[in-house]
Design a protein around this motif. Structure first.
Motif, PDB file in Angstrom:
ATOM      1  N   VAL A  90       0.873  -1.179   0.000  1.00 37.48           N
ATOM      2  CA  VAL A  90       0.000   0.000   0.000  1.00 37.48           C
ATOM      3  C   VAL A  90       0.911   1.231   0.000  1.00 37.48           C
ATOM      4  O   VAL A  90       1.552   1.525   1.013  1.00 37.48           O
ATOM      5  N   PRO A  91       1.014   1.935  -1.132  1.00 37.13           N
ATOM      6  CA  PRO A  91       1.919   3.086  -1.200  1.00 37.13           C
ATOM      7  C   PRO A  91       1.360   4.290  -0.445  1.00 37.13           C
ATOM      8  O   PRO A  91       0.171   4.583  -0.499  1.00 37.13           O
ATOM      9  N   ALA A  92       2.241   4.978   0.256  1.00 36.00           N
ATOM     10  CA  ALA A  92       1.823   6.138   1.047  1.00 36.00           C
ATOM     11  C   ALA A  92       2.926   7.181   1.063  1.00 36.00           C
ATOM     12  O   ALA A  92       4.116   6.845   1.084  1.00 36.00           O
ATOM     13  N   ASP A  93       2.527   8.444   1.056  1.00 32.78           N
ATOM     14  CA  ASP A  93       3.477   9.532   1.261  1.00 32.78           C
ATOM     15  C   ASP A  93       3.814   9.652   2.751  1.00 32.78           C
ATOM     16  O   ASP A  93       4.903  10.085   3.114  1.00 32.78           O
ATOM     17  N   GLY A  94       2.863   9.311   3.600  1.00 32.79           N
ATOM     18  CA  GLY A  94       3.059   9.385   5.040  1.00 32.79           C
ATOM     19  C   GLY A  94       1.753   9.081   5.754  1.00 32.79           C
ATOM     20  O   GLY A  94       0.717   8.875   5.112  1.00 32.79           O
ATOM     21  N   ARG A 105      -5.876  17.733  21.088  1.00 36.43           N
ATOM     22  CA  ARG A 105      -5.071  16.708  20.448  1.00 36.43           C
ATOM     23  C   ARG A 105      -4.207  17.356  19.372  1.00 36.43           C
ATOM     24  O   ARG A 105      -4.711  18.105  18.539  1.00 36.43           O
ATOM     25  N   GLN A 106      -2.922  17.045  19.397  1.00 36.73           N
ATOM     26  CA  GLN A 106      -1.993  17.554  18.394  1.00 36.73           C
ATOM     27  C   GLN A 106      -1.817  16.501  17.308  1.00 36.73           C
ATOM     28  O   GLN A 106      -1.521  15.340  17.593  1.00 36.73           O
ATOM     29  N   ALA A 107      -2.029  16.894  16.054  1.00 32.44           N
ATOM     30  CA  ALA A 107      -1.844  15.979  14.925  1.00 32.44           C
ATOM     31  C   ALA A 107      -0.380  15.964  14.501  1.00 32.44           C
ATOM     32  O   ALA A 107       0.288  17.006  14.483  1.00 32.44           O
ATOM     33  N   TYR A 108       0.113  14.771  14.172  1.00 33.50           N
ATOM     34  CA  TYR A 108       1.466  14.607  13.650  1.00 33.50           C
ATOM     35  C   TYR A 108       1.403  13.827  12.343  1.00 33.50           C
ATOM     36  O   TYR A 108       0.548  12.943  12.164  1.00 33.50           O
ATOM     37  N   TYR A 109       2.328  14.174  11.470  1.00 37.53           N
ATOM     38  CA  TYR A 109       2.440  13.518  10.163  1.00 37.53           C
ATOM     39  C   TYR A 109       3.825  12.896  10.069  1.00 37.53           C
ATOM     40  O   TYR A 109       4.834  13.582  10.260  1.00 37.53           O
ATOM     41  N   MET A 110       3.872  11.596   9.825  1.00 38.62           N
ATOM     42  CA  MET A 110       5.122  10.867   9.676  1.00 38.62           C
ATOM     43  C   MET A 110       5.382  10.610   8.198  1.00 38.62           C
ATOM     44  O   MET A 110       4.535  10.016   7.508  1.00 38.62           O
ATOM     45  N   THR A 111       6.536  11.033   7.712  1.00 36.44           N
ATOM     46  CA  THR A 111       6.820  10.957   6.287  1.00 36.44           C
ATOM     47  C   THR A 111       8.315  10.805   6.052  1.00 36.44           C
ATOM     48  O   THR A 111       9.126  11.155   6.925  1.00 36.44           O
ATOM     49  N   ALA A 112       8.677  10.285   4.901  1.00 34.57           N
ATOM     50  CA  ALA A 112      10.068  10.229   4.460  1.00 34.57           C
ATOM     51  C   ALA A 112      10.161  11.135   3.251  1.00 34.57           C
ATOM     52  O   ALA A 112       9.838  10.713   2.125  1.00 34.57           O
ATOM     53  N   PRO A 113      10.496  12.402   3.427  1.00 31.09           N
ATOM     54  CA  PRO A 113      10.447  13.382   2.329  1.00 31.09           C
ATOM     55  C   PRO A 113      11.180  12.888   1.077  1.00 31.09           C
ATOM     56  O   PRO A 113      12.295  12.381   1.147  1.00 31.09           O
ATOM     57  N   GLY A 114      10.491  13.026  -0.056  1.00 29.23           N
ATOM     58  CA  GLY A 114      11.070  12.615  -1.322  1.00 29.23           C
ATOM     59  C   GLY A 114      10.937  11.152  -1.638  1.00 29.23           C
ATOM     60  O   GLY A 114      11.376  10.699  -2.709  1.00 29.23           O
ATOM     61  N   SER A 115      10.340  10.378  -0.744  1.00 29.28           N
ATOM     62  CA  SER A 115      10.202   8.937  -0.946  1.00 29.28           C
ATOM     63  C   SER A 115       8.745   8.514  -0.809  1.00 29.28           C
ATOM     64  O   SER A 115       7.928   9.231  -0.237  1.00 29.28           O
ATOM     65  N   VAL A 116       8.441   7.354  -1.347  1.00 32.64           N
ATOM     66  CA  VAL A 116       7.138   6.724  -1.144  1.00 32.64           C
ATOM     67  C   VAL A 116       7.328   5.557  -0.185  1.00 32.64           C
ATOM     68  O   VAL A 116       8.225   4.723  -0.383  1.00 32.64           O
ATOM     69  N   LEU A 117       6.526   5.493   0.844  1.00 28.55           N
ATOM     70  CA  LEU A 117       6.574   4.387   1.792  1.00 28.55           C
ATOM     71  C   LEU A 117       5.709   3.242   1.273  1.00 28.55           C
ATOM     72  O   LEU A 117       4.635   3.474   0.720  1.00 28.55           O
TER      73      LEU A 117
END
Length: 227
Positions: free
Chosen positions: A99-103, A114-126
């Protein structure tokens, strides 16, 4: 758990990245994928004898379910039990996907908010480990596997998607294999590429969408405490 994520690549982009043939048009780019939304995935097609880019409804619907609404509660499958769960075991053995994801997003409670957080690997697809099935032979549905959070990600949530590096794509998609090897988490060192980014709370509303949802924002009470 992973209950919201972003996936924005076209079927052409995904085909090139995953060396796959597009058999369905990828859903429109979304920075706020929610349960039951259509999502792109990569699986092996026995008929084509090749990897394909396909589309499924997020939330695996087991064959005994009377309607598709059951999938809203099954967007995630725990890596610790996926091989034995009546709902997931058959798909784990024979119908695995990426399942491809940006983050992905998680929330941390800070006082009354509640504080929202976004987990990502910039420039890559997870590539999230996933499983799929066909409900009544007409609707493809899928789930994302989750595992215990590692390293600094534990400060955001105790679970995270099972992320597969490129060298593990082929054995994951092939079917069969040893569960312990297939389900092992990433080494903690590999998580250094993942950025934990405080973002606006707008992502909590499924009607909101767009790249602005992933724009970094100050997190007054949590900034500097995750790592």
């Amino acid at each position: 758990m992973c209950g919201r994520y972003a996936t924005t690549k076209s079927e052409a982009d995904l085909g090139e990245l995953f060396d796959a043939v597009a058999v369905a048009e990828a859903p429109a780019a979304s920075w706020n994928v929610a349960p039951t939304d259509p999502v792109p995935l990569i699986r092996v097609s026995q008929r084509r004898d090749a990897r394909v880019v396909d589309t499924a409804r997020w939330g695996l619907v087991p064959p005994w379910a009377t309607d598709l609404r059951a999938g809203a509660r099954m967007i995630n499958a725990r890596a610790e039990t996926v091989a034995t769960s009546p709902a997931f075991a058959s798909s784990f053995q024979r119908r695995r996907c990426l399942v491809p994801a940006d983050g992905w997003y998680e929330w941390v409670r800070t006082g009354k908010q509640r504080q929202a957080y976004y987990m990502t690997a910039p420039g890559s697809v997870l590539a999230f480990a996933g499983i799929w099935t066909m409900w009544r032979g007409e609707t493809m549905t899928c789930s994302v596997l989750t595992t215990a959070a590692l390293g600094g990600l534990r400060a955001v949530h105790d679970r995270m998607p099972l992320i597969l590096p490129r060298e593990r794509w082929e054995p994951w998609l092939a079917g069969g294999g040893e569960p312990d090897e297939l389900l092992r988490p990433l080494p903690e060192a590999a998580l250094e590429a993942i950025e934990v980014r405080a973002v606006r709370p707008d992502v909590g509303n499924v009607r909101n969408n767009g790249p602005q949802l992933t724009t970094p924002e100050p997190a007054a009470e949590m900034e500097g405490t995750l790592f």
